[in-house]
Design an enzyme around this catalytic site. Structure first.
Site, PDB file in Angstrom:
ATOM      1  CB  CYS A   8       0.036   7.129  -3.291  1.00  0.00           C
ATOM      2  SG  CYS A   8      -1.162   8.451  -3.607  1.00  0.00           S
ATOM      3  CG  ASN A  11      -2.814  12.771  -0.584  1.00  0.00           C
ATOM      4  OD1 ASN A  11      -3.130  13.802   0.002  1.00  0.00           O
ATOM      5  ND2 ASN A  11      -3.222  11.592  -0.171  1.00  0.00           N
ATOM      6  CB  CYS A  13      -5.182   7.439  -7.246  1.00  0.00           C
ATOM      7  SG  CYS A  13      -5.493   8.404  -8.739  1.00  0.00           S
ATOM      8  NE  ARG A  14      -0.702   4.615  -6.055  1.00  0.00           N
ATOM      9  CZ  ARG A  14       0.607   4.502  -6.241  1.00  0.00           C
ATOM     10  NH1 ARG A  14       1.174   3.307  -6.264  1.00  0.00           N
ATOM     11  NH2 ARG A  14       1.365   5.568  -6.410  1.00  0.00           N
ATOM     12  CB  SER A  15      -2.285   7.850  -0.121  1.00  0.00           C
ATOM     13  OG  SER A  15      -2.279   9.056  -0.836  1.00  0.00           O
ATOM     14  CG  ASP A 124      -0.667   5.982  -9.654  1.00  0.00           C
ATOM     15  OD1 ASP A 124      -1.894   6.216  -9.599  1.00  0.00           O
ATOM     16  OD2 ASP A 124       0.198   6.866  -9.509  1.00  0.00           O
TER      17      ASP A 124
END
Length: 159
Positions: A8, A11, A13-15, A124
């Site tokens: 993401c 690195n 939140c999402r990934s 995001d």
């Protein structure tokens, strides 16, 4: 060993959420000896920091470990180390394609693996604040990715 990298923007939140969820899924399937997972960010802003508090909270709520995870930036060596590099959104995918080092690595978006996605990008939550929605999307994409990996790769039982 098959290696998967989630990417993401920063690195945090999402990934890392995808890394933790995917690691939990492969552990539950008994595939930890066959599949490894990591995450990274396009940018360098958060290198060395823990996942975002919203990511940590949703993972804790769902009893998924994020222990030992620290943000890192995508490196050129990732193209040699990973079989799958999975982007969270179209911009991340474009950034990855721009720095692509070699072919032979599967580079796709996570929602490409979702059954009937309402979204093509994983939004995001750093900006939206909606960690619940992101968790649901990431879970759906990770389940689909794992199913495809299991279908395309035969893992032999250890004797």
């Amino acid at each position: 060993m098959l290696k998967v990298l989630f990417v993401c923007l920063g690195n945090i939140c999402r990934s890392p959420m995808a890394e933790a969820i995917f690691r939990d899924l492969i552990k539950k399937e008994g595939l930890s000896d066959h599949i490894s997972v990591d995450s990274a960010g396009i940018g360098h802003w958060h290198v060395g920091t823990d996942p975002h508090e919203g990511t940590r909270a949703i993972l804790e709520q769902n009893k998924i470990s994020f222990e030992g995870m620290l943000a890192r930036q995508v490196e050129s060596s990732d193209w040699d180390r990973f079989d799958y590099i999975i982007a969270m959104d179209q911009k991340n995918l474009q950034d990855l394609q721009a720095i692509r080092k070699k072919n032979g690595v599967t580079v796709k978006m996570l929602m490409d693996y979702a059954s009937n996605p309402d979204e093509t990008d994983v939004p995001d939550p750093y900006f939206t604040g909606n960690f619940d929605q992101v968790y649901q999307l990431v879970m759906e994409g990770c389940i689909g990715l794992l199913n495809e990996i299991k279908q395309n790769h035969k893992f032999k039982e250890e004797l």
